[in-house]
Design an enzyme around this catalytic site. Structure first.
Site, PDB file in Angstrom:
ATOM      1  N   SER A 183       0.808  -1.221   0.000  1.00  0.00           N
ATOM      2  CA  SER A 183       0.000   0.000   0.000  1.00  0.00           C
ATOM      3  C   SER A 183       0.841   1.269   0.000  1.00  0.00           C
ATOM      4  CB  SER A 183      -0.958  -0.051   1.190  1.00  0.00           C
ATOM      5  OG  SER A 183      -1.949   0.925   1.067  1.00  0.00           O
ATOM      6  N   LYS A 210      -0.635  -4.194  -3.196  1.00  0.00           N
ATOM      7  CA  LYS A 210      -1.917  -3.580  -2.818  1.00  0.00           C
ATOM      8  C   LYS A 210      -1.918  -2.151  -3.338  1.00  0.00           C
ATOM      9  CE  LYS A 210      -4.916  -2.090   0.898  1.00  0.00           C
ATOM     10  NZ  LYS A 210      -4.994  -0.715   0.393  1.00  0.00           N
ATOM     11  N   ASP A 223      10.914   5.056  -9.807  1.00  0.00           N
ATOM     12  CA  ASP A 223      10.537   5.567 -11.123  1.00  0.00           C
ATOM     13  C   ASP A 223      11.162   6.925 -11.435  1.00  0.00           C
ATOM     14  OD1 ASP A 223       9.082   3.344 -11.710  1.00  0.00           O
ATOM     15  OD2 ASP A 223       7.160   4.365 -11.975  1.00  0.00           O
TER      16      ASP A 223
END
Length: 647
Positions: free
Chosen positions: A474, A499, A485
């Site tokens: 999460s 999740k 990224d």
């Protein structure tokens, strides 16, 4: 009178309009003069001021909402009044997202209509809030429609995809068999047959598919009808009925949407906000309660409690064989009260008696220490104050080590189940100068958000290694994805949990809560984390864990045998959750708990920070493509979402 506010009486907030009429038009007869209205309004202000002081500002949210509701066009529900605006002695000031303050004096701008509207709002809200607690003990016939209707409405308006009220209610009625296995509610054409032991006891007519109030009433009448034959249903407390209905209804949606009883809701809030306790983490093993850790500076620490102590009794009552929840309930209590523990310690023959005075405890979520010339930062979960504490401790360690001498940081997110989305955004922003942090996509307009970093990397570009495992989920996945990224960190470990959804929390009139999935989040490169998770640059998930495991992983990295750029390109092509060959992608680096010794991930992290050329090699494969670069500098603030569980 039940509280009519969907977010609950205690969570009223406001937002400013983006144009249109400045005033709020009202209808109704003009019964009092403007001077009389002004006098009454001033009296209300004085009463609120007195109450606010007595209750230590617990009425601040209601106060702010009342004032602004009188002079603004629009309002909303949430728990962020403190960020939305602030009250000063003579004026209310609100801030638009870019930070431009716009002040408005109360008196001169109020019209007779806005005064009347404000007074009406105060009286309605006060009456509703005063009677809200009645529903916690009200019978099913008295409070059932309000409680169940509030839950149905929340699902209908906030869930990530459209769900007809009829489907929600029929799923909820399946919970009847949880109260009594002999009782069932079966749809029959345009009706619902209530059966007990295969005999029909009532036939109810189905209301229109989108009639929330109608379906809430049918749900209550169905249980009342079944209760005429079923002793179990007739004797069940209303809370047992609510739990059966909501858990059956939400189970049909997804694995993360759930219902929390009033007791569970209080415990969830305590984990987010703090509670009266002694500051220890405990674990139950074979009927024995053992202290896992003692938080520094807490009452337990001051009283001399230690890790691995066994709690044998509380207040003279043995807790052997007692459930963990019951032990926690006994340890917690009102701040300032004293509790007496009987403790068994490994190196002592006789038990100890320790008296501890409870205090306000905020769960410890951040651990930081110096590790050579590097900063080690562990985040156990994302709570109310996680980002501030992390920033403070990293800044202190950076000063202690020296910016020039510091080799970088290790961010340990292993076993972090998530927490508050807002805090995950802020933690990501700590280590970024610019770029996108994450995207949130859902059905409700408030769930469609983009979060971007603003300038101010606390490490000033120093290398970061993020540690994850199969229990990293999460909000912690948001942080790992944002740093990876944006080319800001090397990720080491196994695939994360996957999740990738955001949950919103609604308080119900009975004191319970519904935690509902209302959006999915996407990494800066666009892929959906739901079901997929984070792909580490250096995978240890399939590694045999022995003394040479770290050395073998570094040797493969040096030989160019780590995850390739093609691996990350394939990963990032999944813009929709759980599509195509997700299982095949995850199988290449299986999700693992990665526990025990040796700590392979930590060994690899230290090598990467000590040898910059290895760090650059590992970083290259996951480097973002040029088209994915972001020039955003404005930070978007979260409004009402709670990831996971996040509740």
């Amino acid at each position: 009178m039940p509280c009519p506010l969907p977010g609950g009486c205690s969570s009223i907030c406001w937002t400013t309009g983006r144009g249109g009429n400045e005033g709020q038009k009202a209808t109704g007869r003009q019964a009092e003069s403007a001077q009389q209205l002004k006098t009454k309004f001033n009296r209300i202000f004085q009463m609120v001021e007195i109450l606010k002081k007595k209750l230590k500002y617990k009425l601040t949210n209601l106060y702010c909402s009342t004032i602004l509701f009188a002079g603004r066009q629009e309002w909303r529900f949430g728990d962020h009044c403190a960020r939305a605006g602030r009250y000063t002695e003579n004026r209310m000031e609100r801030r638009d997202p870019p930070g431009n303050a716009i002040g408005r004096s109360i008196g001169p701008f109020m019209t007779r209509w806005s005064l009347r509207y404000a007074i009406a709002f105060v009286l309605v809200a006060a009456t509703a809030c005063a009677s809200r607690g009645d529903l916690t003990s009200a019978t099913l016939s008295a409070g059932g429609e309000s409680v169940i209707g509030a839950g149905y409405r929340f699902v209908a308006t906030r869930y990530i995809r459209p769900v007809p009220i009829r489907d929600i209610a029929l799923s909820g009625l399946e919970g009847m068999s949880k109260v009594d296995p002999k009782a069932r509610a079966i749809p029959t054409g345009d009706g619902i047959a209530i059966r007990y032991d295969e005999a029909t006891v009532a036939d109810l007519k189905q209301p229109p598919d989108d009639d929330i109030r109608g379906w809430a009433g049918v749900t209550v009448r169905a249980f009342e009808a079944a209760g005429e034959r079923s002793v179990k249903i007739r004797d069940a407390r209303p809370e047992e009925i609510y739990r059966a209905v909501f858990r059956a209804a939400l189970r049909s949606l997804d694995r993360y949407s759930r219902y929390a009883t009033p007791a569970e809701a209080r415990q969830n809030r305590a984990l987010r906000e703090g509670y009266g306790g002694i500051g220890v983490t405990i674990r139950a093993e074979n009927g024995i309660t053992r202290i896992v850790s003692v938080m520094p500076g807490t009452p337990g620490d001051k009283a001399g409690l230690k890790d691995d102590d066994i709690i044998a009794a509380i207040a003279g009552v043995s807790i052997k064989g007692m459930s963990l929840n019951n032990v926690v309930r006994r340890l917690r209590g009102r701040r300032g009260t004293e509790i007496r523990l009987t403790v068994q310690r490994a190196n002592r023959k006789h038990p100890l008696t320790v008296s501890v005075r409870r205090a306000f405890i905020v769960p410890q979520t951040v651990t930081a220490r110096r590790m050579g010339e590097a900063v080690y930062l562990r985040i156990a979960r994302f709570g109310d104050d996680t980002a501030r504490k992390a920033a403070d401790r990293v800044a202190r360690l950076r000063t202690t080590i020296g910016t020039r001498e510091m080799s970088g940081a290790i961010l340990d997110l292993r076993d972090n189940p998530g927490g508050l989305l807002e805090q995950a955004i802020r933690i990501s922003d700590l280590f970024l100068d610019d770029g996108e942090i994450m995207q949130s996509r859902g059905r409700h307009p408030g769930s469609q958000r983009r979060y971007s970093a603003r300038y101010g990397d606390i490490l000033r570009g120093k290398p970061i290694v993020v540690l994850i495992n199969g229990r990293t989920a999460s909000s912690s996945e948001i942080v790992a994805a944002a740093l990876q990224d944006n080319g800001r960190a090397v990720v080491v470990g196994s695939n994360s949990f996957g999740k990738g959804t955001v949950q919103s929390v609604a308080s119900l009139p009975n004191g319970g809560e519904i935690v509902l999935t209302w959006s999915r989040f996407h990494a800066p490169s666009g892929y959906a984390l739901q079901g997929l998770g984070i792909r580490p640059n250096i995978c240890t998930g399939s590694e045999r864990r022995d003394a040479r495991a770290g050395h073998r992983a570094i040797a493969r990295l040096s030989a160019g045998e780590t995850a390739s750029a093609e691996t990350f390109h394939a990963w990032r092509r999944h813009s929709e959750p759980e599509t195509g060959n997700v299982q095949a992608l995850r199988a290449a680096c299986p999700a693992r708990p990665l526990r025990g010794t040796p700590d392979v991930e930590m060994e690899i992290a230290r090598r990467l920070l000590a040898e910059p050329h290895l760090y650059r090699m590992a970083l290259t494969a996951s480097a973002p493509e040029p088209a994915q670069a972001s020039d955003g500098r404005e930070r978007a603030e979260d409004n009402s979402s709670d990831a996971t569980n996040q509740r």
